[in-house]
Design an enzyme around this catalytic site. Structure first.
Site, PDB file in Angstrom:
ATOM      1  N   LYS A  10       8.049  42.393  39.106  1.00  0.00           N
ATOM      2  CA  LYS A  10       6.833  43.217  39.166  1.00  0.00           C
ATOM      3  C   LYS A  10       7.159  44.633  38.727  1.00  0.00           C
ATOM      4  CE  LYS A  10       7.715  42.846  44.097  1.00  0.00           C
ATOM      5  NZ  LYS A  10       8.059  41.425  44.324  1.00  0.00           N
ATOM      6  N   SER A 335       4.941  52.372  52.036  1.00  0.00           N
ATOM      7  CA  SER A 335       5.823  51.747  51.054  1.00  0.00           C
ATOM      8  C   SER A 335       5.247  50.394  50.654  1.00  0.00           C
ATOM      9  CB  SER A 335       7.223  51.594  51.643  1.00  0.00           C
ATOM     10  OG  SER A 335       7.190  50.671  52.713  1.00  0.00           O
ATOM     11  N   TYR A 336       5.916  49.722  49.737  1.00  0.00           N
ATOM     12  CA  TYR A 336       5.406  48.465  49.177  1.00  0.00           C
ATOM     13  C   TYR A 336       5.046  47.452  50.272  1.00  0.00           C
ATOM     14  CZ  TYR A 336       4.967  44.710  45.821  1.00  0.00           C
ATOM     15  OH  TYR A 336       4.478  43.705  45.039  1.00  0.00           O
ATOM     16  N   PRO A 337       3.793  46.998  50.287  1.00  0.00           N
ATOM     17  CA  PRO A 337       3.343  46.210  51.451  1.00  0.00           C
ATOM     18  C   PRO A 337       3.659  44.727  51.394  1.00  0.00           C
ATOM     19  CG  PRO A 337       1.498  46.627  49.992  1.00  0.00           C
ATOM     20  CD  PRO A 337       2.711  47.262  49.338  1.00  0.00           C
TER      21      PRO A 337
END
Length: 814
Positions: A10, A335-337
């Site tokens: 990603k 932050s990235y969940p």
DNA sequence: GCAAGGTC
């Protein structure tokens, strides 16, 4: 200089990894699809100085589907989906043009390093990427290797650099196990879903779901909810008795004591104890014990835990929670969940993270105190090697976000205060009584409990759990009640009970784990991909046939909750076969049913049908019905039989009379078509004879409608066509009193596009501008009108393109 | 019109 392409799963990961490896010195640009970025820098690779290009995909590049003709529900027997139907890989998200993007970036590269997530799905994506890029990469010289796999377990400098120093190879077996999973899920899910849906839709008129889906994850998920429902239903309350005593000491407030035996299920026994207790008025403290209760510090937050908390503390569904979390992430608040990790890396800047919150209006004091006292290391959690736990990155106030709440869900309730007492202290008994109580049933499953169960049984993944829960809600198998409790509907209960009767494995959570065990053998190289796939498909094919043969026992349950199609709906138009009335079932999917012939005829959705003057289709004698999409929408007649069974070779399923190429029927495109649509390539403007007195013609493909000759008494499409544009002429008959024609004329025949008399009586409405008006359109295939000249056999006309149609139409726009 | 898995 040689170029090394590197691909992550990603965009966010590509960025982090590039930053680490280039020590912050990479230059970044957007890729052609707008979603992925490319980060470039110069560095050393296997002892050479090379140009690095780090980019990413967005999850899977490809997804599996049946080849086109097996997507027809009517023409394909679902049983064929187990083996006969071929599958193909299609681009997972055509809008991203991921294959093209990868090829553009990979062209001329010498090596590739695959940085996909270190799980089976990631391994599978490695090969999707390789399939796309290998044809355009520079060919390796001799036996040189040019494909490398980086294995990393966390996104930290040490780990990423270590991975770069120990590059391996992508694991074909793990990738194959995912291919097998995809094919099994597709074949099994679609076969059962199509069969169930068609079977029950053909029998019941008031099913409250237009799709009765089945899947190895969604069905067990529903199973959990129904299992709890059954426990509640079969619960038999039992009487029990407890002794309650109230005592006091001096002038202190009396306290209520609990019985250390808790309860008895026999009233007599309870009464005996009460009688014994009542023999004295004094109570003596026998012993004093103190227990300290402490709650373990919570673990750092991963996705699944966040979803649980969102559901139980905030009353927010998992799908919604993920959407909000993504927004908070892109705005820089968290932050990235999406992470399975509950462990902070050793060098994580806890203090810095905390300092960000030091001025927050809610917890500034707490944060400052923590910073002053120093803080404990967080509890050691699991490092899944994906992303750090979900962490606040920036302080936010309620006014910035609008929807946050403080969450006190972790507090320990204060124990009821007890007066200090010691062994030997005496109290006076104020009262002793026997209380009669009943055991109570459990409550419906909460969403948070369901998430826990799914996680425990390996149903779905952190990313797909919200999707499965959402699915069973959307299919109307369960409803979300207050407190986010999941209550199964009749349909959900009947389905699960039906599986219980026919083949309980279809709904047990083990259905997934059993298959995964098999798949695991592929990934370990202990079993052959084809053998496992064949073997598992074979089992499910048998299960499917058994299910089909036994469907009557599920149907028995269905009958109780739903009404047969013959008993639902209203009498409507007549069947062309038996000339009895068809029934119109309005419930979705709306359809017509002949109980005598036991046939169901589908209809266009998102609209309603009316009788159409008892006119009949000349081909099959079915009465035509008039379909309308709403009061201001379009309408056209259709034949219920032709709609599902196209009568001519150049027609497709789902066509009404306005697309019918019958050469002489007065309701067909050939009789009522006027001219080529003014906006779309392939549509024809067809006169709508039911539209008076606000007469109009509408495109049989797009949303264009042209209103004309308001209040005219009669409008007809003539046999003749226009000399200059080949459109069919229209005959209009006005009322004497309202005629807009000169000299008291009431009748006029002319071309709606070219005739000067009609110029002011025509206006274009409902025009959705799909492309700009003045594009240069080629003379695409147009459907037949242009009667009277150039007509070909089969009823297709051959109209010439109007010479100056655009100029003529400019006047029609409102 | 179907599944489940990635992610935007």
């Amino acid at each position: 200089m040689r170029t090394v392409l590197m691909v992550a799963e990603k965009p966010s990961l590509a960025q982090s990894i590039a930053k680490i490896l280039s020590k912050g010195s990479c230059s970044s640009r957007k890729g052609l699809n707008g979603a992925c970025s490319v980060h470039e820098y110069t560095g050393s690779f296997l002892g050479q100085t090379v140009r690095f290009k780090m980019t990413s995909v967005c999850g899977h590049v490809m997804s599996l589907d049946f080849i086109g003709k097996y997507n027809s529900w009517d023409k394909v027997d679902p049983a064929e989906l187990f083996s006969k139907a071929p599958t193909e890989k299609k681009e997972a998200n055509p809008k991203l043009s991921m294959v093209k993007f990868l090829q553009v970036e990979a062209r001329g590269c010498d090596c590739v390093v695959l940085w996909l997530d270190c799980d089976k799905e990631g391994e599978n994506i490695c090969f999707e990427v390789l399939d796309a890029i290998q044809p355009v990469m520079n060919k390796p010289q001799g036996n040189e290797r040019n494909v490398y796999r980086a294995k990393f377990s966390s996104i930290t400098d040490t780990d990423i650099c270590k991975a770069m120093e120990h590059l391996g190879e992508p694991n074909r077996n793990e990738a194959l196990s995912v291919d097998a999973r995809q094919e099994l899920d597709l074949r099994i899910g679609c076969a059962f879903t199509r069969f169930q849906t068609k079977y029950f839709q053909g029998k019941y008129g008031n099913l409250d779901s237009s799709l009765i889906s089945f899947g190895p994850c969604q069905t067990p998920t529903l199973g959990f909810c129904v299992e709890r429902h059954d426990k509640i239903q079969s619960f038999k309350p039992e009487m029990y008795w407890v002794i309650q005593a109230k005592v006091f000491r001096g002038k202190e407030t009396p306290i209520t004591l609990d019985w250390d035996r808790v309860r008895v299920f026999d009233r007599e026994i309870g009464q005996m104890f009460v009688n014994m207790a009542k023999t004295t008025r004094d109570a003596l403290v026998e012993s004093v014990s103190k227990k300290e209760k402490a709650k373990q510090r919570p673990l750092a937050l991963n996705t699944v835990e966040m979803l649980r908390v969102a559901s139980s503390a905030l009353g927010m569904g998992p799908q919604h929670a993920m959407q909000i979390a993504e927004r908070l992430y892109t705005q820089g608040y968290i932050s990235y969940p999406r992470t399975e990790t509950t462990h902070y890396p050793e060098n994580f800047d806890l203090k810095g993270t905390l300092r960000q919150q030091a001025n927050n209006c809610y917890w500034a004091e707490t944060v400052k105190a923590l910073l002053a006292e120093g803080l404990n290391r967080p509890r050691k959690g699991v490092d899944a090697g994906d992303h750090p736990p979900i962490t606040p990155m920036r302080s936010a106030s309620e006014s910035e976000l609008g929807f946050t709440e403080v969450m006190p869900w972790q507090g320990i309730p204060l124990e009821e205060a007890l007066p200090a007492c010691e062994r030997g202290d005496a109290f006076t008994v104020e009262e002793v009584k026997l209380l009669e109580k009943q055991t109570s049933p459990p409550d419906y499953l909460t969403e948070a409990e369901l998430i826990t169960l799914m996680e425990k049984h390996g149903i779905g993944t952190d990313a797909s759990i919200p999707v499965h829960i959402n699915n069973i809600c959307q299919r109307n198998y369960v409803t979300v009640e207050s407190g986010r409790k999941l209550q199964p509907t009749n349909l959900g209960i009947v389905l699960v009970h039906g599986y219980y009767k026919i083949d309980v494995e279809l709904v047990l959570p083990t259905i997934r784990s059993a298959v995964e065990k098999q798949l695991n053998l592929i990934s370990l190289g202990k079993a052959n991909f084809h053998q496992v796939l064949q073997h598992t498909l074979d089992i499910f094919k048998r299960k499917f046939h058994y299910f089909v043969d036994s469907i009557a026992s599920m149907d028995e349950l269905m009958e109780v909750s739903f009404s047969p199609i013959a008993a639902t709906g209203k009498h409507h138009s007549r069947c062309g076969k038996c000339h009895r009335f068809l029934k119109y079932i309005q419930a979705k999917p709306s359809r017509l049913h002949c109980s005598h012939c036991d046939e169901t005829y589908s209809l266009p959705q998102n609209g309603a049908i009316k009788l159409y003057k008892e006119l009949r289709c000349p081909l099959d004698e079915f009465e035509l019905v008039l379909w309308t999409s709403g009061p201001r929408g379009k309408s056209y007649p259709l034949c219920p039989y032709c709609y599902s069974n196209p009568p001519f070779r150049d027609m497709k399923k789902g066509m009404g009379c306005n697309e019918c190429t019958h050469p002489s029927c007065p309701h067909s495109l050939n009789s009522l078509g006027i001219g080529q649509c003014v906006e779309c390539e392939t549509g024809v403007l067809v006169f709508d004879p039911s539209s008076g007195p606000k007469w109009r013609m509408a495109c049989n493909r797009c949303n264009v409608a042209v209103h004309f000759f308001e209040h005219a008494h009669k409008v007809q499409v003539s046999q003749d066509s226009c000399e200059s544009c080949d459109a069919s002429l229209v005959m209009v008959d006005f009322h004497k009193a309202h005629s807009p024609l000169l000299d008291g004329e009431t009748q006029h025949t002319g071309c709606v596009f070219c005739d000067a008399v009609f110029q002011d009586l025509v206006e274009l409405k409902h025009a959705t501008m799909r492309h700009p008006m003045h594009t240069n359109r080629g003379g695409g295939a147009r459907r037949g009108r242009g009667r009277g000249r150039g007509r070909r056999p089969g009823g297709r006309g051959n109209p010439k393109k109007p010479k100056d149609k655009m100029a003529a139409l400019a006047a029609y726009f409102v």
